[in-house]
Design a protein around this motif. Structure first.
Motif, short mmCIF file in Angstrom:
data_model
loop_
_atom_site.label_atom_id
_atom_site.label_comp_id
_atom_site.label_asym_id
_atom_site.label_seq_id
_atom_site.Cartn_x
_atom_site.Cartn_y
_atom_site.Cartn_z
N THR A 1 -6.94 -4.00 -6.31
CA THR A 1 -8.20 -3.53 -5.75
C THR A 1 -8.06 -3.34 -4.24
O THR A 1 -7.17 -3.92 -3.61
CB THR A 1 -9.34 -4.52 -6.04
OG1 THR A 1 -8.99 -5.81 -5.52
CG2 THR A 1 -9.61 -4.63 -7.53
N GLU A 2 -8.96 -2.57 -3.71
CA GLU A 2 -8.93 -2.25 -2.28
C GLU A 2 -9.68 -3.31 -1.49
O GLU A 2 -10.90 -3.46 -1.62
CB GLU A 2 -9.57 -0.87 -2.05
CG GLU A 2 -9.57 -0.41 -0.61
CD GLU A 2 -10.23 0.94 -0.45
OE1 GLU A 2 -10.47 1.32 0.73
OE2 GLU A 2 -10.52 1.59 -1.46
N GLY A 3 -8.93 -4.07 -0.68
CA GLY A 3 -9.57 -5.04 0.20
C GLY A 3 -9.97 -4.38 1.50
O GLY A 3 -9.92 -3.15 1.64
N LEU A 4 -10.34 -5.17 2.47
CA LEU A 4 -10.78 -4.62 3.75
C LEU A 4 -9.66 -3.83 4.42
O LEU A 4 -9.88 -2.71 4.89
CB LEU A 4 -11.26 -5.74 4.68
CG LEU A 4 -11.82 -5.30 6.04
CD1 LEU A 4 -13.04 -4.42 5.84
CD2 LEU A 4 -12.17 -6.53 6.88
N SER A 5 -8.45 -4.41 4.45
CA SER A 5 -7.31 -3.72 5.07
C SER A 5 -6.03 -3.93 4.28
O SER A 5 -4.93 -3.72 4.80
CB SER A 5 -7.11 -4.22 6.51
OG SER A 5 -8.23 -4.01 7.31
N SER A 6 -6.14 -4.35 3.02
CA SER A 6 -4.95 -4.62 2.23
C SER A 6 -5.26 -4.49 0.74
O SER A 6 -6.43 -4.40 0.34
CB SER A 6 -4.42 -6.03 2.53
OG SER A 6 -5.40 -7.01 2.18
N CYS B 1 -5.42 0.92 -7.96
CA CYS B 1 -6.83 0.99 -7.56
C CYS B 1 -7.54 2.20 -8.15
O CYS B 1 -8.74 2.17 -8.39
CB CYS B 1 -6.93 1.04 -6.03
SG CYS B 1 -6.29 -0.41 -5.19
N ASN C 1 0.82 -1.22 0.00
CA ASN C 1 0.00 0.00 0.00
C ASN C 1 0.85 1.27 0.00
O ASN C 1 0.56 2.24 -0.71
CB ASN C 1 -0.94 -0.01 1.21
CG ASN C 1 -1.81 1.23 1.29
OD1 ASN C 1 -2.38 1.67 0.30
ND2 ASN C 1 -1.91 1.81 2.47
#
Length: 257
Positions: free
Chosen positions: A247-252, A223, A112
């Protein structure tokens, strides 16, 4: 063991005039930018503490030399002005270090911070390289910049030292960074003399170098990479390549094909 792929995060700042976006220009022209350490964003990256020899150190070297070489050695490093002579030698070493060119990559495609810092807050893209074509070596992270004794280099200069060991020590020092940069998981590819023929443009602090497009395994969209950017690159890229999406996951960050 070297990772199977290396990654280069590339920024795209706007999608109105791609002829001004250096990352896009390079990608479409099969070229990359190698930089000197003076072009790095970190002030301490590849910085080396060069330790000067003492008069005693120089005297010991002189005593080991044959008469013919001893006179030559004294001209370069001895005399009442020995300190200024050593300084001149150090200046040449610094100049040499400043001229080395590097291409910096990482073994992470889902970092990130890297997407944020080097791909313009996820608006750019990431190139996946075949690691067998990019001869990069791992960067070492530590709390202080490395030190190097100039006396070791002086010994090799007069034929007494181990050239291979000294060369390896220098190369290790030049791929050392402070611990605060460890998140980058960086690898560094140093340009060799044999690669000079691949240079298409050279400036004091960087060089534009050609590569073979088949060395690229995929291009990963950020993203926030705009559809306009994706469309432009796809339409103008002259070789086939796999495209992936971050893509944007929950925290990663998640990479999908």
């Amino acid at each position: 063991m070297s990772p199977s792929s290396f990654y280069k995060y590339c920024p795209v700042y706007q999608d109105q005039s791609f002829d001004k976006e250096y990352s896009v220009i390079n990608l479409l022209a099969d070229q990359v930018t190698f930089s000197t350490r003076n072009n790095f964003n970190d002030l301490f990256d590849s910085k080396v503490n060069l330790i000067k020899p003492t008069r005693k150190d120089l005297k010991e070297i002189s005593s080991k030399l044959k008469t013919s070489k001893r006179s030559e050695f004294k001209k370069v490093f001895w005399g009442d002005d020995w300190k200024s002579k050593v300084q001149l030698f150090e200046n040449e070493v610094i100049k040499l270090f400043d001229n080395y060119l590097y291409y910096c990559v990482t073994d992470k495609n889902d970092n990130n911070l890297m997407w944020s810092h080097y791909a313009n807050s996820h608006k750019g893209f990431c190139i996946e390289w075949d690691s067998t074509k990019i001869l990069a070596e791992q960067v070492k992270y530590q709390s202080n910049i490395p030190s190097f004794n100039l006396i070791d280099l002086i010994e090799t200069h007069v034929g007494l030292g181990d050239n291979t060991k000294v060369g390896n020590d220098i190369w290790q020092a030049l791929r050392t960074k402070l611990n605060e940069w460890e998140y980058e998981s960086e690898y560094r590819f140093q340009m060799s003399n044999a690669m000079e023929q691949l240079i298409v443009k050279k400036e004091p602090n960087f060089a534009i170098v050609k590569y073979q497009p088949e060395w690229i395994r995929s291009i990963i969209w950020g993203c926030r990479t705009t559809e306009k950017t994706k469309k432009y690159i796809k339409e103008n890229l002259h070789f086939d390549v796999k495209f992936k999406q971050a893509t944007e996951g929950l925290s990663s960050i998640i990479i999908t094909e």
